[in-house]
Design a protein around this motif. Structure first.
Motif, mmCIF file in Angstrom:
data_model
loop_
_atom_site.group_PDB
_atom_site.id
_atom_site.type_symbol
_atom_site.label_atom_id
_atom_site.label_comp_id
_atom_site.label_asym_id
_atom_site.label_seq_id
_atom_site.Cartn_x
_atom_site.Cartn_y
_atom_site.Cartn_z
ATOM 1 N N SER A 1 -8.239 -1.905 11.062
ATOM 2 C CA SER A 1 -8.650 -3.107 11.813
ATOM 3 C C SER A 1 -8.243 -4.394 11.093
ATOM 4 C CB SER A 1 -10.176 -3.133 11.988
ATOM 5 O OG SER A 1 -10.583 -2.273 13.015
ATOM 6 N N ALA A 2 -7.459 -4.273 10.047
ATOM 7 C CA ALA A 2 -7.193 -5.419 9.157
ATOM 8 C C ALA A 2 -6.736 -6.678 9.905
ATOM 9 C CB ALA A 2 -6.147 -5.028 8.109
ATOM 10 N N LEU A 3 -5.881 -6.516 10.918
ATOM 11 C CA LEU A 3 -5.323 -7.705 11.584
ATOM 12 C C LEU A 3 -6.369 -8.466 12.390
ATOM 13 C CD1 LEU A 3 -1.832 -6.350 12.726
ATOM 14 C CD2 LEU A 3 -2.487 -7.452 10.577
ATOM 15 N N LYS A 4 -7.486 -7.852 12.636
ATOM 16 C CA LYS A 4 -8.571 -8.527 13.358
ATOM 17 C C LYS A 4 -9.641 -9.032 12.389
ATOM 18 C CE LYS A 4 -6.942 -7.467 17.429
ATOM 19 N NZ LYS A 4 -6.382 -8.465 18.314
ATOM 20 N N LEU A 5 -9.414 -8.861 11.120
ATOM 21 C CA LEU A 5 -10.386 -9.297 10.107
ATOM 22 C C LEU A 5 -9.724 -10.350 9.226
ATOM 23 C CD1 LEU A 5 -11.613 -5.690 9.169
ATOM 24 C CD2 LEU A 5 -12.972 -7.395 10.393
ATOM 25 N N GLU A 6 -10.560 -11.085 8.490
ATOM 26 C CA GLU A 6 -10.017 -12.078 7.550
ATOM 27 C C GLU A 6 -9.118 -11.388 6.532
ATOM 28 O OE1 GLU A 6 -10.713 -15.553 7.166
ATOM 29 O OE2 GLU A 6 -11.237 -15.128 9.264
ATOM 30 N N PRO A 7 -8.020 -12.017 6.131
ATOM 31 C CA PRO A 7 -7.175 -11.388 5.100
ATOM 32 C C PRO A 7 -7.974 -11.185 3.808
ATOM 33 C CG PRO A 7 -6.081 -13.302 6.053
ATOM 34 C CD PRO A 7 -7.481 -13.304 6.584
ATOM 35 N N THR A 8 -7.738 -10.075 3.174
ATOM 36 C CA THR A 8 -8.438 -9.766 1.921
ATOM 37 C C THR A 8 -7.607 -10.266 0.738
ATOM 38 O OG1 THR A 8 -7.297 -7.655 1.754
ATOM 39 C CG2 THR A 8 -9.406 -7.664 2.924
ATOM 40 N N PRO A 9 -8.192 -10.342 -0.446
ATOM 41 C CA PRO A 9 -7.407 -10.760 -1.619
ATOM 42 C C PRO A 9 -6.186 -9.875 -1.849
ATOM 43 C CG PRO A 9 -9.754 -10.776 -2.137
ATOM 44 C CD PRO A 9 -9.618 -10.196 -0.768
ATOM 45 N N MET A 10 -6.285 -8.591 -1.486
ATOM 46 C CA MET A 10 -5.140 -7.690 -1.707
ATOM 47 C C MET A 10 -3.962 -8.095 -0.815
ATOM 48 S SD MET A 10 -8.164 -6.240 -2.258
ATOM 49 C CE MET A 10 -8.774 -5.538 -0.736
ATOM 50 N N GLU A 11 -4.280 -8.571 0.411
ATOM 51 C CA GLU A 11 -3.209 -9.013 1.303
ATOM 52 C C GLU A 11 -2.683 -10.378 0.854
ATOM 53 O OE1 GLU A 11 -4.803 -7.928 5.566
ATOM 54 O OE2 GLU A 11 -6.353 -7.795 4.040
ATOM 55 N N GLU A 12 -3.610 -11.257 0.470
ATOM 56 C CA GLU A 12 -3.197 -12.612 0.070
ATOM 57 C C GLU A 12 -2.305 -12.591 -1.168
ATOM 58 O OE1 GLU A 12 -6.836 -15.269 1.943
ATOM 59 O OE2 GLU A 12 -7.060 -14.391 -0.048
ATOM 60 N N SER A 13 -2.594 -11.655 -2.083
ATOM 61 C CA SER A 13 -1.795 -11.608 -3.318
ATOM 62 C C SER A 13 -0.463 -10.897 -3.110
ATOM 63 C CB SER A 13 -2.579 -10.868 -4.414
ATOM 64 O OG SER A 13 -2.667 -9.498 -4.067
ATOM 65 N N GLY A 14 -0.312 -10.243 -1.958
ATOM 66 C CA GLY A 14 0.935 -9.525 -1.696
ATOM 67 C C GLY A 14 0.915 -8.082 -2.189
ATOM 68 N N LEU A 15 -0.195 -7.668 -2.790
ATOM 69 C CA LEU A 15 -0.296 -6.270 -3.228
ATOM 70 C C LEU A 15 -0.164 -5.334 -2.020
ATOM 71 C CD1 LEU A 15 -1.036 -4.112 -5.375
ATOM 72 C CD2 LEU A 15 -3.448 -4.615 -4.950
ATOM 73 N N VAL A 16 -0.768 -5.764 -0.910
ATOM 74 C CA VAL A 16 -0.653 -5.005 0.344
ATOM 75 C C VAL A 16 0.002 -5.916 1.379
ATOM 76 C CG1 VAL A 16 -1.968 -3.932 2.215
ATOM 77 C CG2 VAL A 16 -2.730 -3.655 -0.151
ATOM 78 N N ASP A 17 0.985 -5.363 2.106
ATOM 79 C CA ASP A 17 1.676 -6.144 3.133
ATOM 80 C C ASP A 17 0.850 -6.121 4.424
ATOM 81 O OD1 ASP A 17 3.325 -7.233 5.007
ATOM 82 O OD2 ASP A 17 5.067 -5.959 4.558
ATOM 83 N N ARG A 18 0.236 -7.273 4.722
ATOM 84 C CA ARG A 18 -0.649 -7.344 5.910
ATOM 85 C C ARG A 18 0.100 -6.991 7.194
ATOM 86 N NH1 ARG A 18 -5.596 -9.649 7.503
ATOM 87 N NH2 ARG A 18 -5.587 -10.704 9.518
ATOM 88 N N ASP A 19 1.362 -7.346 7.250
ATOM 89 C CA ASP A 19 2.122 -7.108 8.478
ATOM 90 C C ASP A 19 2.269 -5.624 8.797
ATOM 91 O OD1 ASP A 19 2.366 -9.765 8.734
ATOM 92 O OD2 ASP A 19 4.383 -9.885 7.846
ATOM 93 N N ARG A 20 2.040 -4.802 7.796
ATOM 94 C CA ARG A 20 2.204 -3.355 8.047
ATOM 95 C C ARG A 20 0.840 -2.670 8.259
ATOM 96 N NH1 ARG A 20 6.079 -1.402 3.388
ATOM 97 N NH2 ARG A 20 6.093 0.553 4.581
ATOM 98 N N LEU A 21 -0.187 -3.472 8.448
ATOM 99 C CA LEU A 21 -1.511 -2.900 8.733
ATOM 100 C C LEU A 21 -1.754 -2.954 10.241
ATOM 101 C CD1 LEU A 21 -3.458 -4.504 5.745
ATOM 102 C CD2 LEU A 21 -2.413 -2.219 5.871
ATOM 103 N N MET A 22 -2.884 -2.450 10.700
ATOM 104 C CA MET A 22 -3.143 -2.355 12.135
ATOM 105 C C MET A 22 -4.261 -3.317 12.565
ATOM 106 S SD MET A 22 -1.054 0.100 12.985
ATOM 107 C CE MET A 22 -1.564 0.600 14.624
ATOM 108 N N GLY A 23 -4.343 -3.524 13.873
ATOM 109 C CA GLY A 23 -5.415 -4.379 14.422
ATOM 110 C C GLY A 23 -6.171 -3.630 15.517
ATOM 111 N N ILE A 24 -6.560 -2.398 15.211
ATOM 112 C CA ILE A 24 -7.251 -1.584 16.229
ATOM 113 C C ILE A 24 -8.723 -2.007 16.308
ATOM 114 C CG2 ILE A 24 -7.861 0.772 16.947
ATOM 115 C CD1 ILE A 24 -5.606 1.792 15.127
ATOM 116 N N VAL A 25 -9.212 -2.184 17.508
ATOM 117 C CA VAL A 25 -10.640 -2.464 17.699
ATOM 118 C C VAL A 25 -11.152 -1.649 18.888
ATOM 119 C CG1 VAL A 25 -10.785 -4.817 16.764
ATOM 120 C CG2 VAL A 25 -10.128 -4.470 19.145
ATOM 121 N N GLY A 26 -12.456 -1.452 18.904
ATOM 122 C CA GLY A 26 -13.079 -0.823 20.074
ATOM 123 C C GLY A 26 -13.165 0.682 19.969
#
Ligand code: SF4
Length: 359
Positions: free
Chosen positions: A145-170
């Motif tokens: 659900s990462a794309l529907k949540l606030e970016p985490t420090p791991m995404e902000e620092s580039g450790l994890v590529d946010r663009d390759r995460l999902m935004g599943i809800v429901g």
């Protein structure tokens, strides 16, 4: 030193937890699955299969004692529909996972939670509360659900590529099933949830009865309560095997302080009477349990009906074995009853009141 990983994952073995790990592994990061076990959940027999089918390393984290203590004192965030304290369960697991990060050199934690999927623990507000109360705001990532949540420090620092995460809800399962089949080519698709008996109606009455009758139940008591036919006569608890596998299980679970019943000359069920805080059983109860045990041994019943001769039942207790001669019967002088589900509401109410007074 333990093998080191980039991330630790809460891995129930349900599809979502497996997909969350895959999304992070796809980014070249290593993940160790933490599989939490208690009397109520845990599938350690699947570890080899998870490694083989999904390529995930897994270790067991047994939280039985803490979990039972939490159930007894009343989960601060309440139960779900039955006896499932999902919010406090998640908080406990995340706290434990955080405490293991140093051991495995992990930089962050992941979980397979999907926002809006479950009514109790996966609403946005509950997910945020769990993150805060487990004190994992800076280290928890929910890849599905990462794309529907606030970016985490791991995404902000580039450790994890946010663009390759999902935004599943429901509540839909479609995206997860598509990922499992098409993206990862899973040949075996695990069930959505991890399998927890606390969320099942049938188990609730059994567990409550134990908590009512024992001030400090052992975690294994809750395992016994899941085996075979369960009956109670006031404070006296009897578990009876209904088939070979349950008989074997009860034999393994029996302790010296238990009363262990077995027909001597005929095949049949074994029964395990476990004392509660009310103490040792009297002779009448022991005889009644032997009669009930014999009544489920069909050959013993036929023998009695044909000959009128009683049936021998051995009773082991504290390293002593005695043989009783009894008439097989379902209605004994002691009234054995199955625990009722309608214990759930008053139990929850009493706990909530106790917690309120405590506050
Ligand atoms: S269903 Fe069971 S294992 Fe899952 S969060 Fe709820 S209490 Fe915990």
């Amino acid at each position: 030193m333990a093998k080191q990983y980039d991330a630790l994952a809460l891995l129930s073995g349900g599809l979502d937890s497996i997909l969350a790990v895959k999304l992070i592994q796809d980014q070249g990061l290593t993940v160790l699955g933490l599989h939490f076990t208690s009397p109520f959940f845990g599938k350690t027999h699947k570890f080899d299969a998870w490694k083989e089918l999904y390529g995930i390393d897994v270790v067991e984290v047994n939280i039985s004692r803490d979990y039972v203590d939490m159930m007894l004192s009343g989960p601060p965030h309440n139960y779900g529909k039955w006896l499932n304290p999902c919010v406090d369960c998640k908080i406990m697991m995340l706290r434990k996972a955080k405490s293991l990060m140093e051991k495995y050199g992990a930089k962050f934690l992941i979980s397979g939670e999907v926002m809006g999927q479950r009514p109790m623990s996966q609403r946005r507000d509950a997910m945020s509360l769990i993150r805060k109360q487990a004190d994992v705001q800076d280290v928890l990532l929910r890849p599905l659900s990462a794309l529907k949540l606030e970016p985490t420090p791991m995404e902000e620092s580039g450790l994890v590529d946010r663009d390759r995460l999902m935004g599943i809800v429901g509540r839909t399962r479609k995206p997860q099933l598509e990922m499992a089949r098409e993206r990862y080519g899973f040949t075996e698709i695990p069930t959505p949830a991890g399998g927890c008996v606390l969320a099942e109606a049938s188990a609730a009455g059994r567990f409550i009865k134990i908590m009512q009758e024992k001030a400090a139940p052992h975690p294994m008591d809750f395992v016994v309560a899941q085996v075979g036919r369960q009956v109670w006569a006031d404070h006296r608890w009897l578990s009876m095997g209904r088939k070979q596998v349950e008989n074997k299980r009860l034999e393994k679970l029996a302790r010296s302080a238990d009363y262990f019943f077995k027909t001597v000359d005929f095949p049949g069920p074994v029964s395990l009477g476990r004392p509660t805080d009310a103490g040792e059983w009297d002779r009448e109860t022991i005889r009644a349990a032997a009669e009930l045990t014999a009544s489920y041994a069909s050959k013993a019943v036929k023998h009695f009906e044909a000959t009128g001769r009683p049936v021998k039942v051995s009773v082991s207790h504290r390293d002593e074995i005695v043989e009783l001669e009894v008439e097989p019967r379902r209605e004994t002088s002691v009234d054995w009853q199955e625990p009722k589900q309608d214990l759930v509401k008053p139990w929850k109410q009493a706990l909530a009141e106790a917690l309120e007074q405590h506050d």
